[in-house]
Design an enzyme around this catalytic site. Structure first.
Site, PDB file in Angstrom:
ATOM      1  N   ASP A  36       0.697  -1.248   0.002  1.00  9.43           N
ATOM      2  CA  ASP A  36      -0.206   0.116  -0.083  1.00  9.43           C
ATOM      3  C   ASP A  36       1.036   1.105  -0.457  1.00  9.43           C
ATOM      4  OD1 ASP A  36      -2.350  -1.420  -0.275  1.00  9.43           O
ATOM      5  OD2 ASP A  36      -2.636  -0.881   2.176  1.00  9.43           O
ATOM      6  N   SER A  85     -35.949  -4.573 -18.602  1.00  5.39           N
ATOM      7  CA  SER A  85     -35.727  -5.361 -17.560  1.00  5.39           C
ATOM      8  C   SER A  85     -36.136  -7.303 -18.292  1.00  5.39           C
ATOM      9  CB  SER A  85     -36.886  -5.316 -17.290  1.00  5.39           C
ATOM     10  OG  SER A  85     -37.724  -5.389 -17.462  1.00  5.39           O
ATOM     11  N   LEU A  86     -35.657  -7.727 -17.766  1.00  3.36           N
ATOM     12  CA  LEU A  86     -35.742  -9.402 -17.396  1.00  3.36           C
ATOM     13  C   LEU A  86     -36.979  -9.710 -16.860  1.00  3.36           C
ATOM     14  CD1 LEU A  86     -32.140 -10.261 -16.522  1.00  3.36           C
ATOM     15  CD2 LEU A  86     -32.841 -10.314 -19.058  1.00  3.36           C
ATOM     16  N   LYS A 118     -27.787 -13.523 -10.570  1.00  2.00           N
ATOM     17  CA  LYS A 118     -28.631 -12.230 -11.350  1.00  2.00           C
ATOM     18  C   LYS A 118     -28.350 -11.304  -9.418  1.00  2.00           C
ATOM     19  CE  LYS A 118     -32.949 -10.306 -11.759  1.00  2.00           C
ATOM     20  NZ  LYS A 118     -32.604  -9.020 -11.510  1.00  2.00           N
ATOM     21  N   ARG A 139     -29.859   3.425 -14.204  1.00  2.00           N
ATOM     22  CA  ARG A 139     -30.941   2.500 -15.452  1.00  2.00           C
ATOM     23  C   ARG A 139     -32.448   3.520 -15.295  1.00  2.00           C
ATOM     24  NH1 ARG A 139     -35.435  -0.913 -14.628  1.00  2.00           N
ATOM     25  NH2 ARG A 139     -35.991  -2.176 -16.510  1.00  2.00           N
ATOM     26  N   GLU A 176     -24.020  -3.684 -12.782  1.00  2.00           N
ATOM     27  CA  GLU A 176     -24.218  -3.978 -11.554  1.00  2.00           C
ATOM     28  C   GLU A 176     -23.353  -3.211 -11.110  1.00  2.00           C
ATOM     29  OE1 GLU A 176     -27.814  -4.829 -11.559  1.00  2.00           O
ATOM     30  OE2 GLU A 176     -28.134  -4.561 -10.051  1.00  2.00           O
ATOM     31  N   LYS A 318     -35.544 -16.804 -10.026  1.00  2.00           N
ATOM     32  CA  LYS A 318     -35.164 -16.418  -8.765  1.00  2.00           C
ATOM     33  C   LYS A 318     -35.679 -16.878  -7.301  1.00  2.00           C
ATOM     34  CE  LYS A 318     -36.618 -12.141  -8.653  1.00  2.00           C
ATOM     35  NZ  LYS A 318     -36.510 -10.419  -9.266  1.00  2.00           N
TER      36      LYS A 318
HETATM   37  S1  IVH Z   1     -28.987  -8.708 -18.594  1.00  2.00           S
HETATM   38  C1  IVH Z   1     -31.969  -7.636 -21.544  1.00  2.00           C
HETATM   39  N1  IVH Z   1     -27.868 -10.055 -16.491  1.00  2.00           N
HETATM   40  O1  IVH Z   1     -31.684  -7.663 -13.719  1.00  2.00           O
HETATM   41  C2  IVH Z   1     -31.926  -7.479 -20.601  1.00  2.00           C
HETATM   42  N2  IVH Z   1     -29.142  -8.609 -15.596  1.00  2.00           N
HETATM   43  O2  IVH Z   1     -34.846  -7.019 -14.777  1.00  2.00           O
HETATM   44  C3  IVH Z   1     -30.747  -6.708 -19.724  1.00  2.00           C
HETATM   45  N3  IVH Z   1     -29.500  -7.961 -13.365  1.00  2.00           N
HETATM   46  O3  IVH Z   1     -31.776  -4.202 -13.603  1.00  2.00           O
HETATM   47  C4  IVH Z   1     -30.019  -7.519 -18.362  1.00  2.00           C
HETATM   48  N4  IVH Z   1     -28.085  -8.896 -12.903  1.00  2.00           N
HETATM   49  O4  IVH Z   1     -29.091  -4.564 -13.379  1.00  2.00           O
HETATM   50  C5  IVH Z   1     -28.245  -8.495 -16.936  1.00  2.00           C
HETATM   51  N5  IVH Z   1     -26.551 -11.033 -14.622  1.00  2.00           N
HETATM   52  C6  IVH Z   1     -26.765 -10.278 -15.291  1.00  2.00           C
HETATM   53  C7  IVH Z   1     -27.834  -9.532 -13.909  1.00  2.00           C
HETATM   54  C8  IVH Z   1     -29.103  -8.446 -14.957  1.00  2.00           C
HETATM   55  C9  IVH Z   1     -28.663  -8.413 -12.229  1.00  2.00           C
HETATM   56  C10 IVH Z   1     -30.365  -7.179 -13.211  1.00  2.00           C
HETATM   57  C11 IVH Z   1     -30.568  -6.057 -13.830  1.00  2.00           C
HETATM   58  C12 IVH Z   1     -31.618  -5.059 -14.479  1.00  2.00           C
HETATM   59  C13 IVH Z   1     -32.296  -6.407 -13.915  1.00  2.00           C
HETATM   60  C14 IVH Z   1     -33.344  -6.949 -15.444  1.00  2.00           C
END
Ligand code: IVH
Length: 675
Positions: A36, A85-86, A118, A139, A176, A318
């Site tokens: 450091d 979103s997913l 996720k 977002r 994220e 989920k």
């Molecule tokens: S892909 C078009 N990959 O989940 C798809 N999203 O509902 C774009 N999230 O707010 C998202 N981990 O921030 C993707 N490995 C991951 C993720 C991820 C978390 C969150 C993302 C978004 C939400 C989608």
């Protein structure tokens, strides 16, 4: 520009590159290569140059990560490509339906997917122009977000510039922002010390830290970033074939990509991945709320396209929510084995972490006061893994006009004995000892528990009845129970009574370590019981050893030693032990062993780590065997590990063992060693 200033400019450029490389090694790879102090020296040198020649400061200088002036408001940024979103799946059937839709839509038999954690944080978009981080945004509603560039720049794992000589004109990186669990704990400790409000979970802490108008506050909180995709780009090097290659490319550009990301094929493997990550979940350094499955081929992603605001080519699987909101109806006080009075919240039933929860611990009076929990409040309840559900916090905005505060009772609610709180303890305790039915029940439950005497089927309902009807007062009474006494208990069919009698009989053959643990001596947990058994070899010796001599055993300090001496000084305890032995409870003793001969135990001083499933033995059996011979079993591999025992599907411990050159054993090898 003069010659000398050119030289200074070049030095500044070099320093920036060097500092950012060390940031990458430290914050992304978790593998720093300089001390450091040396890093600080480089940073100071750059600061000095920039102070003398402000015209040389660049937007991507590491000095520009911290200290920008507070903003009045965040401005808005419109995303070049919307942040969608997913769709979610909660059960296997929904995943199966997703996989079927994908395969049918593409006329293929099976599909290759990239699978990812996720992340439970906040989605952000990072926009790099000519290799330099220009803007960063939340977002928002998916189309427009807030400009949080200054805050994002304080996150050390986010590159300020891309480490390439020919940077792309445009690259949007998506991912994220989160707070690691360890950083969250530290932050909350700091909040408590400052008398400020704690954050309920790492996600809230990350959100609270990212949405600060003053970037200096964000800089003081440790945040982390993980990349999982791209937005718009003009980049000749961007892979065009597979999402997994896009992730590999981002990793090469020094963006953190979770090492749990991988590619697999077919529904079965999707579900296996979900199970695997679910098991690892509590041990991951960050919170996740599920896994994400994405069709790996980018051409096939395109073909599938989107429906409304979510892609058809990806889905989030989920985990059951670990936190939920409910009403606190009442607070009861439970009495534990050692007399500790624990306030327990009675809740309006709520589904959380995959089960319906009606009770949650409030820990102790100090915790209730600190969280300002009152009867009638709306609270956040958390249930994670096997941990007892707990009340995390109160939603103050929902506090009704009339609430009742909780007062810790001055007497035990079960036996009426006085409750006392020692100066150095956070809990109040019932002073009734084993005369208190609650303590007696807990002592018997502990005695019968799986890791102690392992009496199958002796649950709390049964023990309640046995103690209430005074047919069992001490663990020794269990061995005098006949079929008739048991069959007379409520809800006890003849077959179950038979099973219990058999389980009690079976428990008579035990080990010294289990027996010592089963006694429920204050401060003597499973590990200490094993140490005592291994070092002393016999119960009589344990009962006769004084505090000083006990403290010669490694890991046994004055408090534990005193608890042991106090326990055996109690005549009643010795009587119960005598009765247990007379009923036939027995174990192998290692006569002739003592504190002084311990070193002779064949595996004494050896540390083992277990990983993967062994063909014939359970982990528990292996552990017991190793410890019987004086060895230790540890959870993680380090330089101090002597052997790593490897079964099928070993985890990262296996790789680490290889890299450290530690002896690897399979089951056969282990058995040979144990012989
Ligand atoms: S892909 C078009 N990959 O989940 C798809 N999203 O509902 C774009 N999230 O707010 C998202 N981990 O921030 C993707 N490995 C991951 C993720 C991820 C978390 C969150 C993302 C978004 C939400 C989608």
């Amino acid at each position: 520009m003069s010659d000398s200033i050119e030289k200074v400019k070049e030095r500044a450029r070099k320093l920036r590159m060097e500092i950012e490389t060390h940031n990458y090694r430290y914050y992304v790879q978790d593998n720093p290569t300089i001390p450091d102090a040396e890093y600080d020296q480089l940073f100071r040198e750059l600061q000095q140059i920039e102070q003398l020649y402000p015209q040389l400061i660049t937007a991507d200088s590491p000095t520009q990560r911290v200290g920008a002036a507070p903003l009045k408001v965040f401005s808005q940024i419109t995303h070049l490509v919307p942040m969608l979103s997913l769709n979610n799946a909660f059960v296997d059937a929904e995943v199966a339906a997703f996989d079927r839709r994908v395969c049918e839509g593409l006329y293929v038999g099976h599909m290759e997917y990239t699978v990812e954690p996720k992340f439970d944080g906040l989605a952000v978009n990072l926009c790099y122009e000519n290799g330099v981080l220009k803007t960063g945004a939340t977002r928002g509603d998916g189309y427009t977000g807030e400009d949080i560039t200054l805050n994002l720049k304080t996150i050390k794992s986010i590159p300020l510039s891309l480490p390439v000589y020919d940077p792309p004109p445009l690259l949007e990186v998506r991912g994220e922002v989160l707070m690691l669990k360890t950083d969250f704990v530290v932050l909350n400790q700091r909040q408590i010390a400052k008398g400020e409000k704690e954050f309920a979970n790492p996600r809230n802490a990350a959100a609270g830290s990212l949405r600060q108008l003053d970037p200096r506050i964000t800089a003081s909180r440790r945040l982390t970033f993980f990349a999982y995709g791209v937005g718009r780009y003009q980049d000749p090097h961007m892979p065009q074939d597979k999402h997994s290659n896009v992730l590999a490319y981002l990793a090469a550009l020094h963006f953190p990509v979770a090492k749990e990301c991988t590619t697999i094929t077919g529904l079965q493997e999707l579900l296996q991945y979900y199970q695997r990550i679910a098991v690892q979940r509590d041990n991951l350094p960050y919170d996740i709320d599920g896994v994400v499955y994405k069709v790996n081929s980018l051409a096939q992603q395109n073909e599938l396209g989107f429906v409304s605001r979510a892609p058809r080519f990806a889905i989030a699987h989920k985990f059951p929510a670990q936190e939920a909101i409910t009403q606190l109806l009442a607070i009861d006080v439970q009495v534990g084995r050692t007399g500790a009075l624990t306030p327990v919240a009675r809740l309006k039933p709520v589904f959380v972490g995959g089960a319906t929860v009606t009770n949650a611990t409030l820990h102790n009076a100090d915790e209730i006061e600190r969280k300002d929990v009152r009867i009638g409040d709306t609270v956040i309840v958390r249930r994670a893994g096997d941990v007892i559900p707990e009340v995390v916090s109160v939603i103050m905005e929902k506090r009704p006009v009339y609430t009742t505060s909780f007062i810790m009772p001055s007497h035990c609610p079960v036996c009426g004995a006085k409750a006392v709180r020692l100066a150095n303890e956070s809990v109040s305790r019932c002073t009734g000892g084993l005369f208190c039915p609650a303590q007696r029940k807990q002592a018997i439950l502990h005695f019968a528990s799986r890791r102690a005497m392992d009496i199958d089927g002796l649950g709390d309902k049964l023990v309640d009845q046995m103690v209430d009807q005074a047919i069992v007062r001490t663990p020794a009474d269990l061995y005098r129970l006949g079929l008739t006494a048991l069959a007379n208990l409520e809800r006890m069919a003849e077959k179950s009574a038979n099973n219990i009698v058999r389980a009690i009989e079976k428990s008579k053959q035990t080990t010294l370590a289990r027996f010592i643990y089963a006694l429920g001596i204050r401060n003597v947990g499973e590990a200490t019981a094993k140490d005592l058994a291994a070092h002393l070899g016999s119960l009589d010796r344990l009962m006769a050893t004084n505090s000083e001599r006990l403290q010669q055993i490694p890991d046994i300090g004055p408090v534990v030693a005193q608890s042991i001496v106090d326990f055996f000084a109690e005549k009643h305890n010795c009587e119960v032990i005598e009765q247990l032995r007379a009923s036939g409870v027995h174990w192998d003793e290692y006569e002739g062993k003592s504190v002084l001969t311990v070193a002779a135990a064949p595996l004494s001083g050896k540390t083992f780590v277990l990983t993967g499933a062994l063909p014939t033995m359970s982990r528990e059996q292996v552990k017991e065997k190793i410890e019987e011979l004086g060895g230790k079993v540890s959870g993680s591999v380090s330089q101090k590990t002597d052997y790593v025992v490897v079964g099928t599907d070993p985890g990262s411990k296996y790789e680490k063992a290889i890299s450290l050159g530690i002896t690897i054993l399979d089951e056969a090898g282990l058995l040979a060693l144990l012989k």
